[in-house]
Design an enzyme around this catalytic site. Structure first.
Site, short mmCIF file in Angstrom:
data_model
loop_
_atom_site.label_atom_id
_atom_site.label_comp_id
_atom_site.label_asym_id
_atom_site.label_seq_id
_atom_site.Cartn_x
_atom_site.Cartn_y
_atom_site.Cartn_z
N HIS A 68 72.77 59.50 13.91
CA HIS A 68 72.43 60.83 13.39
C HIS A 68 70.96 60.83 12.95
O HIS A 68 70.54 60.01 12.13
CB HIS A 68 73.32 61.17 12.20
CG HIS A 68 73.00 62.48 11.57
ND1 HIS A 68 73.13 63.68 12.24
CD2 HIS A 68 72.53 62.79 10.35
CE1 HIS A 68 72.77 64.66 11.45
NE2 HIS A 68 72.40 64.15 10.28
N ASP A 72 68.24 63.43 11.42
CA ASP A 72 67.90 64.75 10.90
C ASP A 72 66.61 65.22 11.56
O ASP A 72 65.59 64.53 11.51
CB ASP A 72 67.72 64.70 9.39
CG ASP A 72 69.06 64.59 8.66
OD1 ASP A 72 70.02 65.23 9.09
OD2 ASP A 72 69.13 63.85 7.66
N ASP A 81 76.99 66.67 9.50
CA ASP A 81 76.25 66.62 8.23
C ASP A 81 75.72 67.99 7.81
O ASP A 81 74.55 68.12 7.46
CB ASP A 81 75.09 65.63 8.36
CG ASP A 81 74.35 65.42 7.05
OD1 ASP A 81 74.97 65.56 5.99
OD2 ASP A 81 73.15 65.12 7.08
N HIS A 110 70.09 71.88 9.58
CA HIS A 110 70.85 71.90 8.34
C HIS A 110 70.16 71.31 7.12
O HIS A 110 70.76 71.27 6.03
CB HIS A 110 72.22 71.22 8.54
CG HIS A 110 72.15 69.75 8.89
ND1 HIS A 110 72.44 69.29 10.15
CD2 HIS A 110 71.83 68.67 8.16
CE1 HIS A 110 72.32 67.97 10.17
NE2 HIS A 110 71.95 67.58 8.97
#
Length: 912
Positions: A260, A262, A372, A577
């Site tokens: 993951h 971001d 997330d 997000h």
């Protein structure tokens, strides 16, 4: 083999095994101390610093100056390029040789002009294999380059990871040398680690745990760290234990490599590009050595970045996608916020994402991947289904502060009754490490025991990137079917979800939104980002409508499809997000605001004016905590009349919030307008404060209604249960409403998202003042508008929905427009159906897409009429694929359509 009687003291035996592999105790004589053999310094090391992120070809043209291990580099966000010249000693023939590199910055190794591997101490990547077995015929001397980012895996927070970055921090090269790596020692260390963990995590009352304890004690007896000939027998003892199998009914853990990343958070967008390259090239190298390794990867935007900046790596990725090892998932442009984007923005996330994956990899994603984010709209199941996706994976609800979500595998039913198969990995993490604890946690946390015998486990460093390591793979390879543990197999998402689908008749369902009881402040933080988001959603809507109508009226008009797609991609990127919710550092905020400002210019035609800040908020309550209220009552400038009579009445006043902050408000009542507007300007300079406005009304209802994507939801106004009071603040879009039979009050806004309704009081969140990760969040001047709308009857009957659209989508004046009679291109009846979008079709340049939705929560028949010369109408899904080969009948009265509650309907319209 003769055995001395084994002492029965569990702690003594366990500590003996732990210290045998410890990296702290007895490393001069234990097994850990034998991991590396001889060392050799580098022939030369030089570097240069740059404040920019530059390409490899540009970097190698720079002047490198000599440097040494122990030197510091910086400051934060700069880049240090190292030139590494090395020679492997001839005496190391037949040995595995590594370059050991340790730094508190993130590194990328380049060899022969290509990225080879990431180097991140925080991500347990501190060595690069130069050769698995040195041969005479291979080169012993060569030059490498290391690109070191002056930031860590989690940015550069001062004193804590999520604090504002320290701009003056420096980074140190702590180790750089050649070493002989003892692979057989590494294998044994993994054996010991897994057995020790089995002892520890199965517990004191577990027979299998004691068998592991006996085995690991025997291994310590047999293994002589100074005598490699003892290693094979020691390894065999471990293998014998691991090969003792489970029963057929044992739970299966499906492991998937994951990383993951971001797209922005504690670092800017530009650094994310390099994080993707560092992480993904490392994953590619692991695939080359481990044919069973499967790596899942989402976010089309990140693929696009790598394609643009690292074309060679992107070609390798496409190769492994075809092999089935590098698996694109998600289907969206980015892993967006699950609450705040508009319905059309969510559609575009899937439309642009799915089209990218199909164009680049020849696939449409089947799984939506959003581990997330800060909550999940009740309309997501319908949007997923309309985008060709029937499966959903996330895990963030495990972060709930109050209530434990009751399922890990279930059917999620959306606002319109659409259902998707949903899985929350029971390990409650998207970055596990393949440890025994991870497998047991996955097994024990499963809340659907008896119904579900399969769970997913995502392994690899995440958030800041990094991804899986060889050690993680080695752990997983040890225990595919070991008694005492669940079965473990490497899987791709399709295999895993197919296993779930085979037993899906047993699954429970959850209806409505998945509300995260955490991060409520993200509905309000970084007000300028939220303002820019709402304004750009409106601008793009209007630009597409105007362009579509111009295309229909003039066949010579060039629809600006490429430019509009570019603008949509930037808007969708900012809906990531950690960006739209405002949980990012100041540098990201500045990037995002720059995108909004730069893309709000005239779009290739003059009919739309540049929209400048017309918005902000209003206030009456100053909060330091939800239970600590301070009314804002100090008058700075008393109420005065600005205009009276005519078509508009306006009064103004100013309140003093504190010595540093003030609020000025124009209260506006327009003729024939059913709502009272509050145009608000705030000078905000608070710390750890929250500004809200409250409206006590004479209405009683245990539920209030809030607009969400393509519809609305009801939420309680009471605090009866823990599920109710955990939603002390909720999110909504353009309106919220509290009504009883025959009367109600709606609260409209043009850029706010945080609401709360308790008993008879409607509240709107206006501004926050957090200090991490952006120490200056929201400090400055804000403008916004909200409105109060009393109404008779229900909010559906009183046109609250249409009025909220009118507040957000003002009529636009066309300068120098020719005089002509009025003209309407489209109309739809009844008013329950909203015509949301008109755009050019993606794959049919001679067609438009018209998107509508039912907004009241009713089953209705509707008629769409157009004055344009319509030839054919075809129902399509949200990624604009035909649903049926048969066209929808077009009659003289229009196109007849049936809608279920909150249903979204899209049409491809072909004109003559």
């Amino acid at each position: 083999m003769f055995h001395q009687p084994v002492l029965k003291n569990r702690r003594t035996l366990l500590e003996r095994a732990e210290k045998f592999v410890s990296d702290v105790y007895f490393t001069d004589c234990n097994l850990r101390g034998r991991l590396y053999g001889e060392t050799c310094p580098l022939k030369s090391l030089s570097s240069f610093m740059t404040s920019k992120r530059i390409s490899f070809s540009e970097a190698v043209q720079q002047t490198f100056e000599p440097c040494s291990v122990g030197d510091s580099f910086g400051p934060t966000w700069w880049t240090c390029w190292f030139k590494v010249f090395l020679t492997i000693p001839d005496a190391w023939r037949g040995k595995e040789v590594h370059l050991c590199w340790e730094s508190d910055g993130e590194g990328m190794i380049w060899r022969d002009g290509q990225p080879c591997q990431g180097l991140t101490k925080e991500g347990e990547k501190t060595s690069f294999i130069l050769t698995p077995s040195l041969k005479d015929e291979e080169p012993h001397s060569f030059t490498l380059y290391v690109e070191m980012a002056c930031n860590g895996l989690f940015g550069a927070g001062k004193d804590s990871a999520i604090a504002a970055p320290d701009p003056h921090r420096t980074y140190t090269l702590q180790r750089a040398e050649l070493v002989v790596f003892h692979r057989h020692v590494r294998e044994l260390l993994t054996d010991f680690e897994m057995l020790v963990d089995i002892v520890k995590f199965l517990g004191e009352d577990n027979q299998r745990g004691y068998q592991a304890l006996f085995t690991v004690n025997e291994m310590v007896n047999l293994c002589d760290p100074a005598n490699p000939s003892s290693f094979l027998g020691t390894h065999s003892l471990a293998q014998k234990f691991f090969s003792q199998k489970n029963g057929e009914s044992q739970h299966t853990v499906h492991t998937m490599g994951h990383c993951h990343i971001d797209s922005a958070w504690l670092w800017p967008y530009e650094e994310t590009i390099r994080k993707c390259a560092r992480s993904w090239v490392t994953a590619i190298r692991l695939m080359e050595k481990n044919p069973d390794f499967i790596f899942t990867c989402s976010q089309a935007q990140q693929f696009e970045w790598v394609k643009q900046w690292y074309p060679g790596l992107f070609s390798e990725i496409k190769h492994f996608v075809k092999k089935g090892q590098f698996v694109p998932v998600g289907g969206t442009w980015v892993e967006m916020d699950g609450n705040l984007p508009s319905g059309e923005s969510m559609v575009r996330q899937f439309l642009l994402g799915q089209h990218f994956f199909q164009q680049e990899f020849g696939i449409y994603c089947k799984e939506f991947w959003l581990p997330d984010t800060f909550g999940y709209s009740a309309q997501l199941p319908q949007i997923m289904r309309g985008s060709g996706i029937t499966r959903f994976l996330t895990q963030k609800l495990s972060w709930n502060l109050v209530n434990t979500f009751p399922h890990n595998t279930f059917f999620w039913e959306g606002l319109d009754s659409s259902r998707v198969l949903t899985h929350f990995p029971p390990g409650n993490s998207y970055e596990m490490k393949g440890r025994v604890e991870d497998f047991l946690k996955t097994l024990r946390n499963n809340k659907d025991k008896g119904r579900v015998n399969h769970s997913a486990l995502l392994f690899g460093f995440g958030d800041g990137g990094g991804g899986p390591t060889q050690l993680m793979l080695d752990r997983i390879h040890r225990v595919p079917d070991t008694d005492g543990l669940p079965k473990v197999q490497m899987s791709c998402p399709d295999v895993f979800f197919s296993k779930l689908e085979a037993d899906s008749s047993l699954f429970c369902s959850w209806s409505g939104e998945l509300f995260l009881e955490l991060h409520n402040g993200t509905y309000t933080t970084q007000a300028q980002i939220k303002l820019g988001n709402r304004q750009c959603e409106v601008l793009l809507h209007d630009a597409e409508v105007a362009s579509s109508l111009a295309l229909c009226r003039n066949s010579a008009f060039q629809y600006p499809s490429s430019r509009l797609q570019e603008l949509w991609r930037l808007l969708l990127l900012n809906q990531f997000h950690d960006v739209l919710p405002g949980s990012c550092i100041e540098m990201v905020v500045q990037d995002a605001l720059g995108y909004y400002q730069g893309k709000s210019i005239t779009l290739l035609f003059t009919l739309l004016s540049h929209i400048r800040g017309l918005i902000q908020y209003l206030c009456f309550l100053l909060l330091g905590h939800v239970n600590c209220r301070k009314p804002v009552v100090e008058v700075d400038k008393p109420l005065s009349v600005v205009s009276a009579g005519g078509l508009r009445g306006t009064v103004t006043y100013t309140l003093r919030i504190s010595e540093k902050s003030s609020l000025t408000q124009d209260i506006i009542l327009d003729a024939m307008c059913p709502y009272l507007k509050f145009s608000t300007k705030v000078d905000w300079a608070e710390s750890h404060k929250f500004l809200k406005v409250e409206f006590p009304v004479r209405v009683h209802n245990p539920y209030a209604s809030y607009e969400v994507q393509f519809g609305h939801v009801q939420r309680p106004t009471h605090r009866n249960t823990s599920w109710d009071w955990a939603r002390f603040e909720v999110w909504g879009h353009k309106w919220a409403d509290l009504s009883e039979y025959g009367f109600g009050v709606a609260l409209l806004n043009d850029c706010k998202y945080g609401y709360s309704t308790y008993r008879n009081t409607l509240s709107l969140s206006l501004l926050r003042a957090p200090k991490a990760p952006d120490a200056n969040a929201d400090i400055g001047q804000h403008h916004f508008t909200y409105a109060v709308m009393p109404h008779s009857g229900s909010f559906q009957e009183s046109s609250v929905i249409q009025c909220a659209y009118n507040l957000n989508f003002p009529l636009r004046l066309f300068p120098n427009a020719p005089d002509q009679s009025s003209w309407s291109a489209f109309s739809i009846n009844p008013s329950a159906v909203i015509l949301e979008t008109i755009k050019q079709a993606e794959n049919h340049k001679d067609a438009l897409v018209v998107r509508m939705f039912e907004s009241h929560g009713s089953s209705v028949s509707a008629t769409l009429t157009t004055t344009l010369p319509l030839r054919e109408a075809i129902l399509c899904d949200l990624v604009e694929r035909r649903i049926s080969a048969q066209p929808t009948p077009v009659t003289a009265s229009g196109i007849s359509l049936d809608f279920q509650p909150f249903q979204i309907v899209s049409l491809l319209l072909f004109f003559q």
